[in-house]
Design an enzyme around this catalytic site. Sequence first.
Site, mmCIF file in Angstrom:
data_model
loop_
_atom_site.group_PDB
_atom_site.id
_atom_site.type_symbol
_atom_site.label_atom_id
_atom_site.label_comp_id
_atom_site.label_asym_id
_atom_site.label_seq_id
_atom_site.Cartn_x
_atom_site.Cartn_y
_atom_site.Cartn_z
ATOM 1 N N THR A 21 48.203 -72.468 -1.958
ATOM 2 C CA THR A 21 48.510 -72.179 -0.551
ATOM 3 C C THR A 21 49.320 -70.882 -0.519
ATOM 4 O O THR A 21 48.744 -69.803 -0.545
ATOM 5 C CB THR A 21 49.259 -73.341 0.120
ATOM 6 N N LYS A 61 49.723 -76.936 -7.884
ATOM 7 C CA LYS A 61 50.014 -75.984 -6.814
ATOM 8 C C LYS A 61 51.320 -76.419 -6.143
ATOM 9 O O LYS A 61 51.697 -77.595 -6.194
ATOM 10 C CB LYS A 61 48.900 -75.909 -5.783
ATOM 11 N N THR A 79 57.161 -81.116 -4.008
ATOM 12 C CA THR A 79 55.997 -81.108 -3.137
ATOM 13 C C THR A 79 54.897 -80.347 -3.810
ATOM 14 O O THR A 79 54.963 -79.145 -3.943
ATOM 15 C CB THR A 79 56.319 -80.431 -1.828
ATOM 16 N N GLU A 124 58.712 -69.956 -2.783
ATOM 17 C CA GLU A 124 58.675 -68.987 -1.697
ATOM 18 C C GLU A 124 59.984 -68.204 -1.575
ATOM 19 O O GLU A 124 61.041 -68.761 -1.360
ATOM 20 C CB GLU A 124 58.444 -69.718 -0.370
ATOM 21 N N ASN A 133 59.450 -68.978 5.815
ATOM 22 C CA ASN A 133 59.418 -70.297 6.424
ATOM 23 C C ASN A 133 59.674 -70.287 7.928
ATOM 24 O O ASN A 133 59.553 -71.314 8.581
ATOM 25 C CB ASN A 133 60.401 -71.221 5.705
ATOM 26 N N SER A 135 53.703 -74.237 8.248
ATOM 27 C CA SER A 135 53.150 -74.929 7.088
ATOM 28 C C SER A 135 53.567 -76.374 7.164
ATOM 29 O O SER A 135 54.482 -76.724 7.872
ATOM 30 C CB SER A 135 53.646 -74.308 5.793
#
EC number: 2.3.1.35
Lengths: 392, 392
Positions: free
Chosen positions: B155, B177, B188, B268, B387, B392
């Site tokens: 993603t 992932k 996650t 991220e 974010n 998402s």
Amino acid sequence: MSNASTGITFPAGFSASGITAGLKTSGKSDLALVRNNGPRFDAAAVFTSNRVAAAPVHWSRQVLSDGRADAVVLNSGGANACTGAEGFANTHATAEHVAKVLGISSGDVLVCSTGLIGEQLPMDKILPGVEAAASALDDGSEFDGGAAAATAIMTTDTVNKQAAFSGTGYGIGAMAKGAGMLAPGLATMLVVITTDAVLEPSQLDTALRQATNVSFDRADSDGCMSTNDTVILMSSGASGVIPEVAEFSAGLAEVCVNLAKALISDAEGAAHEITIRTFNAATEDEAVEVSRSVARSNLFKTAIFGQDPNWGRVLSAVGTTQAAFEAEELNVTINGIQVCRNGGVGEDRNLVDLTGRNVLVEIDLNAGSQEASLWTNDLTHDYVHENSAYSS
Amino acid sequence: MSNASTGITFPAGFSASGITAGLKTSGKSDLALVRNNGPRFDAAAVFTSNRVAAAPVHWSRQVLSDGRADAVVLNSGGANACTGAEGFANTHATAEHVAKVLGISSGDVLVCSTGLIGEQLPMDKILPGVEAAASALDDGSEFDGGAAAATAIMTTDTVNKQAAFSGTGYGIGAMAKGAGMLAPGLATMLVVITTDAVLEPSQLDTALRQATNVSFDRADSDGCMSTNDTVILMSSGASGVIPEVAEFSAGLAEVCVNLAKALISDAEGAAHEITIRTFNAATEDEAVEVSRSVARSNLFKTAIFGQDPNWGRVLSAVGTTQAAFEAEELNVTINGIQVCRNGGVGEDRNLVDLTGRNVLVEIDLNAGSQEASLWTNDLTHDYVHENSAYSS
């Protein structure tokens, strides 16, 4: 009520001051003194539950063991936390100096500190500062000593925080500091509350714990708990009025809620003030647990900063709790738009307006009749900037 | 080991593919298929503990109840979470289509989804995608189907993540992932692990839980737990080798630790990869609790972003735990410099070099002989940006 003060010198029997001891490199005021002039000296306090507590917390907890406090000295510009035996000795010496200057017992002097952890306080500035603060004590008749004290305890606060309540024949006044590192167990903060009502220490203690439970404990800015949190309630009894307990408790809670909201609204780098209300919960504690879980989700907090009504991140946070609910019965409303209905897509998320500063998230657990609200703020570039660029 | 694959087609008995079904607006590949070609079809899995679990989690948990799985279909571009009965029906229909195309039972087809919560998957793209993926299945003899699958499940990942281990006569391969929303209870993530060793489902289950406990459960990027976390372990038995349990477990743990670290390093917006090692703890669980508390402190994480070795924020976080320790016996070392000694100031904090990407924080509890390390990252402007700007 002696005067026009809107803070700690609003009730009769208290004088206060805030002066510049030279602890802050900015040259702003940094040392506050609060004196209870009696005739009674009843007091109670709630301290941080952080096991790495600062020296002044250890000291003040001991002072309060007999339910009496005659004065509070508070400094910004240094937390005196993680400072070992020397730090505790410095707190002790500060209390001794206050006691000597005011002609009271050091065992009745509370001490609070706020600022950077892990540095010793400059006692060559603190001790003369105590003298200057004692000379400047004012009960509100000459100038606003309460406001001066409220200003002297500020760190990254942008405004001082005061609150007052008028009871039947008595008053409650308060000041608070705190902006960032706000979390429960208490929000990270220093708070002094005064009243001229006549109450026993045990009554003050009960009322204070009830009030903090629905106010500072429900302000959760960034989930981080400080080493120095202290909320003090002192009574002078100067009004001679024995208050009706329900009225006093309600007034005290009102003052604390107002200050808790003021802390959140001044939190470091916040762009949105968010109220997270969980309702139809099986218990109030579960409502608090659910609201807190959402308040601590960095993904939710960044979404609100980005004006994205991302209810999936709300449900993700709710799902990590132990509260009673069924996933397919959850409803989430953001600023009046029910974006999640029965655990799935509700109204069009594009209808949600997040351009304003205030955000209301309402979570319907469909599991009972209890509710609770928490106050938090978003996670922003300014939060990262303030907390990465400056030590605290 | 059939080929040069470094991922899920490294062990014998598996083929895989990754194709573009059109779920991602970017046009990148978004649907992966993994097939176990046998002769055995033993499997185990660990799922998110989030009570708001996605439809594919509910489905796959049911599939695994008999310890058998013949195939896994994974899609990016949509989480199929909070999608109600329609979402579950879509997962079911996807599994049925895979079963039909491959000539197997839908009750042996695992489904994983990742992407935005609260939107229905476009089944008009998923179903043709399944057919294309089945046609593209490759065991590594022609091209690297495993790598194609690892890429299709990305993603916001910037690189695909694969790992492999060579046992005595058998192999383990894996893909993962996940980049952000990484937290325990599982990070996650979606992870598929394959092996050609011969193991019973209960043995796979035990080994998998042990491995995730010391790997994905200790990767905590932002404290947020997803609705879709799934870690699957499948065995083809194609090597015919019954492995020595200790070797297999160690190899599986090694693969999982490597992937967990790869997830953190690709989190991220991270500027630093932080290992938080707590040692001299009374128990391993307490070491994990302490490390996790620090890993979740936004104040600590912003400080590291700002290259500030703010050990006071470490101690503040440690103080919120229930672990055995005395505040005045805590030591904290950051990148080799013991900045906190006996709960107070240690070596000069200016000696700490935080310019590099890797940070090692070591917390000495002085309360026992156990230890544990967690991996996290800093809280940065880019985290807030990624974010807040993208759903998402």
